[in-house]
Design a protein around this motif. Structure first.
Motif, PDB file in Angstrom:
ATOM      1  N   HIS A  41       0.817  -1.250   0.212  1.00 30.99           N
ATOM      2  CA  HIS A  41      -0.005   0.030   0.104  1.00 30.99           C
ATOM      3  C   HIS A  41       0.950   1.327   0.088  1.00 30.99           C
ATOM      4  CE1 HIS A  41      -3.908  -1.894   0.655  1.00 30.99           C
ATOM      5  NE2 HIS A  41      -3.409  -2.675   1.409  1.00 30.99           N
ATOM      6  N   PHE A  45       1.192   4.980  -1.881  1.00 35.57           N
ATOM      7  CA  PHE A  45       0.988   6.374  -1.340  1.00 35.57           C
ATOM      8  C   PHE A  45       2.021   7.307  -1.881  1.00 35.57           C
ATOM      9  CE2 PHE A  45      -0.816   3.972   2.640  1.00 35.57           C
ATOM     10  CZ  PHE A  45      -1.989   3.670   1.914  1.00 35.57           C
ATOM     11  N   HIS A 124       8.243  -6.994   3.390  1.00 31.17           N
ATOM     12  CA  HIS A 124       7.312  -5.416   4.087  1.00 31.17           C
ATOM     13  C   HIS A 124       6.767  -6.025   5.213  1.00 31.17           C
ATOM     14  CE1 HIS A 124       6.360  -1.411   3.902  1.00 31.17           C
ATOM     15  NE2 HIS A 124       5.125  -1.859   4.005  1.00 31.17           N
ATOM     16  N   THR A 128       7.173  -5.460   9.118  1.00 27.02           N
ATOM     17  CA  THR A 128       6.245  -4.496   9.885  1.00 27.02           C
ATOM     18  C   THR A 128       5.639  -5.244  10.961  1.00 27.02           C
ATOM     19  OG1 THR A 128       5.673  -3.374   7.666  1.00 27.02           O
ATOM     20  CG2 THR A 128       4.171  -3.226   9.685  1.00 27.02           C
ATOM     21  N   GLY A 149      -8.203  -7.745  10.488  1.00 28.17           N
ATOM     22  CA  GLY A 149      -7.849  -8.074   9.164  1.00 28.17           C
ATOM     23  C   GLY A 149      -6.797  -8.764   9.173  1.00 28.17           C
ATOM     24  N   ALA A 151      -6.179 -11.788   7.671  1.00 33.07           N
ATOM     25  CA  ALA A 151      -5.903 -12.580   6.337  1.00 33.07           C
ATOM     26  C   ALA A 151      -4.816 -11.716   5.500  1.00 33.07           C
ATOM     27  CB  ALA A 151      -7.165 -13.080   5.648  1.00 33.07           C
ATOM     28  N   GLY A 153      -1.947  -9.174   4.184  1.00 34.40           N
ATOM     29  CA  GLY A 153      -0.511  -9.126   4.300  1.00 34.40           C
ATOM     30  C   GLY A 153       0.284  -8.917   5.439  1.00 34.40           C
ATOM     31  N   VAL A 154      -0.017  -7.839   6.296  1.00 35.73           N
ATOM     32  CA  VAL A 154       0.438  -7.573   7.506  1.00 35.73           C
ATOM     33  C   VAL A 154       0.046  -8.362   8.388  1.00 35.73           C
ATOM     34  CG1 VAL A 154       1.079  -5.981   9.469  1.00 35.73           C
ATOM     35  CG2 VAL A 154       1.268  -5.223   6.990  1.00 35.73           C
ATOM     36  N   TYR A 192     -15.302 -10.572  10.465  1.00 29.61           N
ATOM     37  CA  TYR A 192     -15.195  -9.402  10.820  1.00 29.61           C
ATOM     38  C   TYR A 192     -16.722  -8.668  10.518  1.00 29.61           C
ATOM     39  CZ  TYR A 192     -13.705  -8.419   5.908  1.00 29.61           C
ATOM     40  OH  TYR A 192     -13.438  -8.183   4.743  1.00 29.61           O
ATOM     41  N   ASN A 210      -5.329  -3.880  11.215  1.00 26.85           N
ATOM     42  CA  ASN A 210      -4.969  -3.695   9.804  1.00 26.85           C
ATOM     43  C   ASN A 210      -5.889  -2.858   8.956  1.00 26.85           C
ATOM     44  OD1 ASN A 210      -2.182  -5.256  10.034  1.00 26.85           O
ATOM     45  ND2 ASN A 210      -3.727  -6.787  10.732  1.00 26.85           N
ATOM     46  N   GLY A 234      -4.698   3.328   8.251  1.00 23.98           N
ATOM     47  CA  GLY A 234      -5.710   4.467   8.364  1.00 23.98           C
ATOM     48  C   GLY A 234      -5.516   5.750   8.319  1.00 23.98           C
ATOM     49  N   ALA A 257       5.594   3.707  11.945  1.00 19.15           N
ATOM     50  CA  ALA A 257       5.679   3.485  10.430  1.00 19.15           C
ATOM     51  C   ALA A 257       6.914   2.755  10.060  1.00 19.15           C
ATOM     52  CB  ALA A 257       5.554   4.734   9.745  1.00 19.15           C
ATOM     53  N   ILE A 258       7.156   1.489   9.451  1.00 22.42           N
ATOM     54  CA  ILE A 258       8.086   1.071   8.912  1.00 22.42           C
ATOM     55  C   ILE A 258       9.165   2.021   8.288  1.00 22.42           C
ATOM     56  CG2 ILE A 258       7.312  -0.072   6.908  1.00 22.42           C
ATOM     57  CD1 ILE A 258       9.250  -2.480   7.465  1.00 22.42           C
ATOM     58  N   ARG A 308      -6.536 -10.387  -3.782  1.00 20.87           N
ATOM     59  CA  ARG A 308      -6.792 -11.408  -2.671  1.00 20.87           C
ATOM     60  C   ARG A 308      -5.406 -11.854  -2.911  1.00 20.87           C
ATOM     61  NH1 ARG A 308      -9.856 -10.784   0.418  1.00 20.87           N
ATOM     62  NH2 ARG A 308     -10.318 -12.964   0.766  1.00 20.87           N
TER      63      ARG A 308
HETATM   64  N1  LIG Z   1       2.715   1.656   9.483  1.00 24.46           N
HETATM   65  C1  LIG Z   1       3.206   0.861   8.811  1.00 24.46           C
HETATM   66  O1  LIG Z   1       4.578   0.743   8.787  1.00 24.46           O
HETATM   67  C2  LIG Z   1       2.738  -0.050   7.683  1.00 24.46           C
HETATM   68  C3  LIG Z   1       3.304  -1.107   7.111  1.00 24.46           C
HETATM   69  C4  LIG Z   1       2.666  -1.925   6.483  1.00 24.46           C
HETATM   70  C5  LIG Z   1       1.323  -1.759   5.970  1.00 24.46           C
HETATM   71  N2  LIG Z   1       0.803  -0.833   6.541  1.00 24.46           N
HETATM   72  C6  LIG Z   1      -0.610  -0.395   6.423  1.00 24.46           C
HETATM   73  O2  LIG Z   1      -1.466  -1.421   6.912  1.00 24.46           O
HETATM   74  C7  LIG Z   1      -2.630  -1.738   6.357  1.00 24.46           C
HETATM   75  C8  LIG Z   1      -2.663  -3.125   6.008  1.00 24.46           C
HETATM   76  O3  LIG Z   1      -1.764  -3.545   5.164  1.00 24.46           O
HETATM   77  P1  LIG Z   1      -1.569  -4.944   4.364  1.00 24.46           P
HETATM   78  O4  LIG Z   1      -0.497  -4.894   3.258  1.00 24.46           O
HETATM   79  O5  LIG Z   1      -1.637  -5.940   5.019  1.00 24.46           O
HETATM   80  O6  LIG Z   1      -2.951  -4.842   3.241  1.00 24.46           O
HETATM   81  P2  LIG Z   1      -4.023  -5.881   3.083  1.00 24.46           P
HETATM   82  O7  LIG Z   1      -3.307  -7.056   2.744  1.00 24.46           O
HETATM   83  O8  LIG Z   1      -4.896  -5.352   2.050  1.00 24.46           O
HETATM   84  O9  LIG Z   1      -4.754  -6.456   4.148  1.00 24.46           O
HETATM   85  C9  LIG Z   1      -5.845  -5.382   4.871  1.00 24.46           C
HETATM   86  C10 LIG Z   1      -6.771  -6.400   5.375  1.00 24.46           C
HETATM   87  O10 LIG Z   1      -7.839  -5.634   6.153  1.00 24.46           O
HETATM   88  C11 LIG Z   1      -8.951  -6.316   6.176  1.00 24.46           C
HETATM   89  N3  LIG Z   1     -10.349  -5.577   6.225  1.00 24.46           N
HETATM   90  C12 LIG Z   1     -11.018  -4.963   5.231  1.00 24.46           C
HETATM   91  N4  LIG Z   1     -12.103  -4.437   5.969  1.00 24.46           N
HETATM   92  C13 LIG Z   1     -12.298  -4.766   7.392  1.00 24.46           C
HETATM   93  C14 LIG Z   1     -12.970  -4.772   8.473  1.00 24.46           C
HETATM   94  N5  LIG Z   1     -13.957  -4.148   8.280  1.00 24.46           N
HETATM   95  N6  LIG Z   1     -12.412  -5.453   9.508  1.00 24.46           N
HETATM   96  C15 LIG Z   1     -11.335  -6.060   9.636  1.00 24.46           C
HETATM   97  N7  LIG Z   1     -10.724  -6.197   8.621  1.00 24.46           N
HETATM   98  C16 LIG Z   1     -10.838  -5.657   7.418  1.00 24.46           C
HETATM   99  C17 LIG Z   1      -8.755  -6.911   4.560  1.00 24.46           C
HETATM  100  O11 LIG Z   1      -9.809  -8.060   4.464  1.00 24.46           O
HETATM  101  P3  LIG Z   1     -10.489  -8.381   3.124  1.00 24.46           P
HETATM  102  O12 LIG Z   1      -9.169  -8.786   2.338  1.00 24.46           O
HETATM  103  O13 LIG Z   1     -11.532  -9.348   3.283  1.00 24.46           O
HETATM  104  O14 LIG Z   1     -11.063  -7.040   2.597  1.00 24.46           O
HETATM  105  C18 LIG Z   1      -7.474  -7.187   4.429  1.00 24.46           C
HETATM  106  O15 LIG Z   1      -7.319  -8.503   5.196  1.00 24.46           O
HETATM  107  C19 LIG Z   1      -2.400  -0.763   5.058  1.00 24.46           C
HETATM  108  O16 LIG Z   1      -3.346   0.217   5.286  1.00 24.46           O
HETATM  109  C20 LIG Z   1      -1.121  -0.557   4.944  1.00 24.46           C
HETATM  110  O17 LIG Z   1      -1.093   0.894   4.426  1.00 24.46           O
HETATM  111  C21 LIG Z   1       1.424   0.220   7.500  1.00 24.46           C
END
Ligand SMILES: NC(=O)c1ccc[n+]([C@@H]2O[C@H](COP(=O)([O-])OP(=O)(O)OC[C@H]3O[C@@H](n4cnc5c(N)ncnc54)[C@H](OP(=O)(O)O)[C@@H]3O)[C@@H](O)[C@H]2O)c1
Length: 315
Positions: A41, A45, A124, A128, A149, A151, A153-154, A192, A210, A234, A257-258, A308
């Motif tokens: 993600h 950004f 990544h 994280t 969340g 399932a 990536g994170v 969820y 997540n 978020g 943030a990583i 997915r």
């Molecule tokens: N701060 C940091 O260092 C850092 C590092 C990495 C990522 N991030 C952030 O972390 C977030 C997740 O990253 P990711 O790579 O894991 O993304 P991702 O693979 O898209 O995972 C997001 C997850 O949230 C789930 N979700 C959606 N709506 C939900 C709800 N209402 N309740 C619970 N879960 C729900 C999704 O489920 P579905 O697939 O079923 O929709 C999916 O499993 C992103 O916003 C990313 O920008 C931040």
């Protein structure tokens, strides 16, 4: 060399794939021939300008790579070594979506023997998870963590590492992903979409959201004394915080943030990532494979929320 790059901030249609000059490694940089990259993600950004960081244009997109060393100024690496990096493409560094990258030696790690290019999908996310759990939130053996969340990536990596470290893991996911969450190590999985979700969840020591929804009115009352909410998603979320329910629990919200992690923290994370890859604790869940030429499509798919599993591009 062929690279995927942008010449200004913008949407995914701004991504071009074409020739750029080969990188010229500096005195402490390793030249790497890239074999696989992935989309996070944060890459979208940075491409769009939503996450401000120093960039020079044309800017090669992408943060992570797996590849092979071509030349190295440091004894630590030799031509032919299989390596990885997860901190390109921000803070002045060019990204990873290209045939060749010049990677600062201190940001490059050896890929364990027998581990395939698919490892790129967890570099990544798992780093994280490690940083959030152990460097920022002080996750400890015997604690309970709720992973919202789980399932994604994170989320998958948080479940894999937290369960390995002896935490009890309560996961939320869409119903069809429950089995995957259990395979990752979740002790209990909740849908969820269940309107009664918060009434069914147990008291937890850690809460990792997540999805970036941050329904703090519902979440803070779930915390044990000394509980921690990990805020890492978020970007535009502006939740209402029930402050009394937070401080009367000695609870806190830990944001991170990583992108801010220095080479020492990233190096610790890399050790854990490599151990997780070589033991099979960290398993990538790849949903889409594309060639580098489809970089714009990969960003579009990531932003659509319809991907997915992780997106991996072969270079
Ligand atoms: N701060 C940091 O260092 C850092 C590092 C990495 C990522 N991030 C952030 O972390 C977030 C997740 O990253 P990711 O790579 O894991 O993304 P991702 O693979 O898209 O995972 C997001 C997850 O949230 C789930 N979700 C959606 N709506 C939900 C709800 N209402 N309740 C619970 N879960 C729900 C999704 O489920 P579905 O697939 O079923 O929709 C999916 O499993 C992103 O916003 C990313 O920008 C931040």
């Amino acid at each position: 060399m062929i690279a995927a790059y942008v010449t200004s901030p913008g949407d995914s249609s701004e991504i071009k794939v074409g020739q750029l000059p080969d990188p010229e490694p500096g005195p402490r940089e390793v030249l790497v021939k890239v074999s696989a990259v992935t989309v996070n993600h944060v890459d979208t950004f940075i491409r769009s300008g939503a996450y401000p960081t120093a960039l020079s244009y044309p800017f090669v997109i992408g943060r992570d790579l797996v590849g092979t060393v071509v030349s190295s100024p440091a004894d630590r690496f030799a031509p032919g070594d299989r390596v990885w990096c997860n901190s390109l493409g921000h803070d002045g560094r060019q990204g990873s979506f290209s045939e060749y990258c010049a990677v600062p030696e201190e940001r490059l790690y050896r890929l364990p023997d027998g581990v395939s290019d698919d490892a790129v999908a967890v570099l990544h996310t798992a780093a994280t998870a490690y940083l959030g759990l152990f460097e920022h939130a002080g996750a400890g053996y015997g604690e309970t963590i709720a992973v919202f969340g789980a399932a994604g990536g994170v989320g998958s990596a948080v479940v894999q590492l937290a369960s390995t470290a002896g935490l009890r893991v309560v996961a939320t996911a869409r119903a069809e992903d429950a089995e995957w969450c259990r395979e990752c190590g979740a002790d209990e999985v909740f849908d969820y979409a269940d309107p009664d979700l918060y009434r069914k969840l147990p008291v937890v020591d850690l809460l990792w959201d997540n999805a970036g929804r941050h329904d703090l009115l519902s979440a803070v009352p779930l915390l044990s004394r000394g509980g921690r909410i990990i805020a890492m998603a978020g970007m535009d979320s502006k939740p209402t915080l029930p402050i009394g329910e937070l401080y009367t629990r000695d609870a806190s919200i830990r944001g991170f943030a990583i992108s801010n992690a220095g080479v020492t923290a990233l190096g610790s994370a890399a050790r854990v990532v490599n151990r997780g890859l070589s033991t099979g604790i960290l398993r990538p869940r790849i949903g889409t494979r594309l060639p580098l030429a489809a970089a714009a499509e990969a960003h579009r798919l990531q932003e659509s929320g319809q991907a997915r599993g992780r997106i991996v591009l072969e270079v």
